[in-house]
Design a protein around this motif. Structure first.
Motif, PDB file in Angstrom:
ATOM      1  N   ALA A  94       0.828  -1.206   0.000  1.00 20.89           N
ATOM      2  CA  ALA A  94       0.000   0.000   0.000  1.00 20.89           C
ATOM      3  C   ALA A  94       0.864   1.259   0.000  1.00 20.89           C
ATOM      4  O   ALA A  94       0.578   2.224  -0.725  1.00 20.89           O
ATOM      5  N   ALA A  95       1.951   1.246   0.778  1.00 18.08           N
ATOM      6  CA  ALA A  95       2.847   2.410   0.819  1.00 18.08           C
ATOM      7  C   ALA A  95       3.503   2.626  -0.536  1.00 18.08           C
ATOM      8  O   ALA A  95       3.655   3.775  -0.980  1.00 18.08           O
ATOM      9  N   ASP A  96       3.874   1.544  -1.202  1.00 15.73           N
ATOM     10  CA  ASP A  96       4.473   1.651  -2.535  1.00 15.73           C
ATOM     11  C   ASP A  96       3.482   2.278  -3.513  1.00 15.73           C
ATOM     12  O   ASP A  96       3.832   3.168  -4.282  1.00 15.73           O
ATOM     13  N   TRP A  97       2.232   1.840  -3.476  1.00 15.49           N
ATOM     14  CA  TRP A  97       1.219   2.427  -4.349  1.00 15.49           C
ATOM     15  C   TRP A  97       0.947   3.885  -3.989  1.00 15.49           C
ATOM     16  O   TRP A  97       0.736   4.724  -4.875  1.00 15.49           O
ATOM     17  N   HIS A 103       3.472  10.434  -6.981  1.00 15.40           N
ATOM     18  CA  HIS A 103       4.321  10.838  -8.105  1.00 15.40           C
ATOM     19  C   HIS A 103       3.465  11.188  -9.321  1.00 15.40           C
ATOM     20  O   HIS A 103       3.709  12.213  -9.984  1.00 15.40           O
ATOM     21  N   VAL A 104       2.459  10.388  -9.616  1.00 20.74           N
ATOM     22  CA  VAL A 104       1.558  10.677 -10.741  1.00 20.74           C
ATOM     23  C   VAL A 104       0.857  12.010 -10.516  1.00 20.74           C
ATOM     24  O   VAL A 104       0.739  12.837 -11.434  1.00 20.74           O
ATOM     25  N   LYS A 105       0.393  12.246  -9.282  1.00 19.65           N
ATOM     26  CA  LYS A 105      -0.272  13.512  -8.958  1.00 19.65           C
ATOM     27  C   LYS A 105       0.679  14.684  -9.175  1.00 19.65           C
ATOM     28  O   LYS A 105       0.304  15.699  -9.765  1.00 19.65           O
TER      29      LYS A 105
END
Length: 117
Positions: A94-97, A103-105
């Protein structure tokens, strides 16, 4: 075998064992009642005692329960270590996601600001 592989195999075993709703229910019953025999567990499920024993064997192989002999009975109890390892794996996933989505944001917001300028 590396530690990561060993941990991955442990998580795989836990997830495979928990894929069955009867086994999840057994684990819930054991967590609520402490040490319980297969006979007592079978009284609360729509399956035979033999089926309960087979399900308990799968949970035991995954490290989720342990059986201890007391006289002629085997009493089963939850072993939380395997669940804890699986919870840590899920938290890390979950932390990785979360990092990826942040990053995408950031990229999207940067692109939006650049488009406005």
């Amino acid at each position: 075998m590396t530690e990561a592989q060993s941990g991955s195999e442990e998580v795989d075993g836990v997830l495979a064992a928990l894929a069955d709703p009867t086994r999840r229910h057994l684990l819930d019953l054991l967590a609520a009642r402490g040490e319980v025999t297969a006979t007592k567990l079978a009284e609360e499920l729509p399956v035979s005692r033999q089926a309960v024993v087979k399900h308990l064997a799968v949970l035991d192989a995954a490290g989720l329960v342990t059986g201890s002999r007391v006289g002629r009975e085997v009493r089963y109890a939850v072993r939380p270590a395997a669940l804890n390892a699986t919870a840590r794996w899920m938290a890390a996933l979950a932390a990785d996601w979360d990092r990826r989505l942040a990053h995408v944001k950031h990229v999207a917001e940067t692109a939006e600001r650049a488009a406005r300028e």
